[in-house]
Design an enzyme around this catalytic site. Sequence first.
Site, short mmCIF file in Angstrom:
data_model
loop_
_atom_site.label_atom_id
_atom_site.label_comp_id
_atom_site.label_asym_id
_atom_site.label_seq_id
_atom_site.Cartn_x
_atom_site.Cartn_y
_atom_site.Cartn_z
N SER A 169 37.98 44.57 50.49
CA SER A 169 36.90 45.31 50.18
C SER A 169 37.05 46.51 51.97
O SER A 169 36.67 47.40 52.69
CB SER A 169 35.74 44.75 50.05
OG SER A 169 35.07 43.38 51.35
N ASP A 178 41.33 37.19 52.23
CA ASP A 178 41.72 38.26 50.88
C ASP A 178 43.19 38.22 50.58
O ASP A 178 43.08 38.35 51.76
CB ASP A 178 40.72 38.73 50.77
CG ASP A 178 40.08 39.29 49.47
OD1 ASP A 178 39.97 38.36 47.83
OD2 ASP A 178 38.96 40.10 49.13
N LYS A 231 41.92 33.82 49.19
CA LYS A 231 41.53 34.51 47.97
C LYS A 231 42.42 34.76 47.60
O LYS A 231 42.99 36.43 47.46
CB LYS A 231 40.11 34.65 48.57
CG LYS A 231 39.75 35.75 46.68
CD LYS A 231 37.58 35.91 46.79
CE LYS A 231 37.95 37.66 47.29
NZ LYS A 231 37.99 38.74 46.46
N GLU A 289 31.91 37.87 40.19
CA GLU A 289 31.68 39.49 40.22
C GLU A 289 31.44 40.35 39.20
O GLU A 289 32.28 40.32 38.50
CB GLU A 289 32.82 40.33 40.94
CG GLU A 289 32.19 42.23 41.61
CD GLU A 289 33.47 42.35 42.29
OE1 GLU A 289 34.17 42.02 43.23
OE2 GLU A 289 32.76 43.67 42.88
O1 KIV Z 1 36.79 42.28 49.00
C1 KIV Z 1 35.87 41.83 49.15
O2 KIV Z 1 35.24 41.79 49.97
C2 KIV Z 1 35.19 40.44 47.85
C3 KIV Z 1 33.96 40.59 47.64
C4 KIV Z 1 33.05 41.63 47.19
C5 KIV Z 1 33.73 38.94 46.79
O3 KIV Z 1 36.06 40.15 46.96
#
Ligand code: KIV
Length: 269
Positions: free
Chosen positions: A50, A88, A118, A187
């Site tokens: 994000s 991520d 993640k 989500e």
């Molecule tokens: O990229 C992000 O911030 C996320 C969250 C919304 C879980 O994957």
Amino acid sequence: MSESVKRIRVPDLKEKKKRGEKIAVLTAYDATMARLLERAGIDVLLVGDSLGMVVLGYETTLPVTLDAMVHHTAAVSRGASRALVVADMPFLTFQISVTEAVRNAGRLIQEGGAAAVKIEGGAAVVDVAQRLVEIGIPVMGHLGLLPQSIHQLGGYRRQARLVEDAEQLIADARALELAGVFAIVLESIPAEVARETTAALSIPTIGIGAGPYCDGQVLVSYDAFGLFEGAVPPFVKQYANLGEQVVAAAKAYAEEVRDGRFPTGNSLP
Ligand code: KIV
């Protein structure tokens, strides 16, 4: 080190689920925010992709590069001494081959200082999750609305509303757990589907727009603190309006500079 500053590790999250303790997760993208969120007692700092939307000004998360994620993860890691830092893996860094996924996850751990990565997806990423876990890289899963698949989904819509989609999601969650992931983000799915998924797993679920029955919750910090001026999902609770405070402070500064009230005599060097 006293008990209150003991670093949170991956196995602690499963223990929290066992004890029925909810897990508080927020996104962070820099060292200053990481320090503030730690002071607030946040358990997990997610360096989400994000980043692309709330910090870098892109329309989607798709343009986010591995280099950008490594850079911001390293900043968050420098600011975090207690929270678990999860990074991520951005679009196309884990989908091409298991070998590339290992190399790229390795950079987030080695250069970024993250404790875990993640990845978005279900059955399609189980082999990647399994290999990463095998070589000692903890993996958090992500099911439901997958922002990296936005073009295929056709918009940021609630997922798993049909019975067969909900069943598929639960099957994916079970497969990820078997592959060794330590937690799964759910989500934008119905609360009842999140409740069933949570009950089916011994690892924690972390909800975002997935109702109250998950083992923890995550929000994009810029949404929760009112810093992001773009579209904010309807499930977000805004805990502050920092954007307005920044504008007011910047206006006051500009006015004082323009009419000569800053710097004043006693703020001169
Ligand atoms: O990229 C992000 O911030 C996320 C969250 C919304 C879980 O994957």
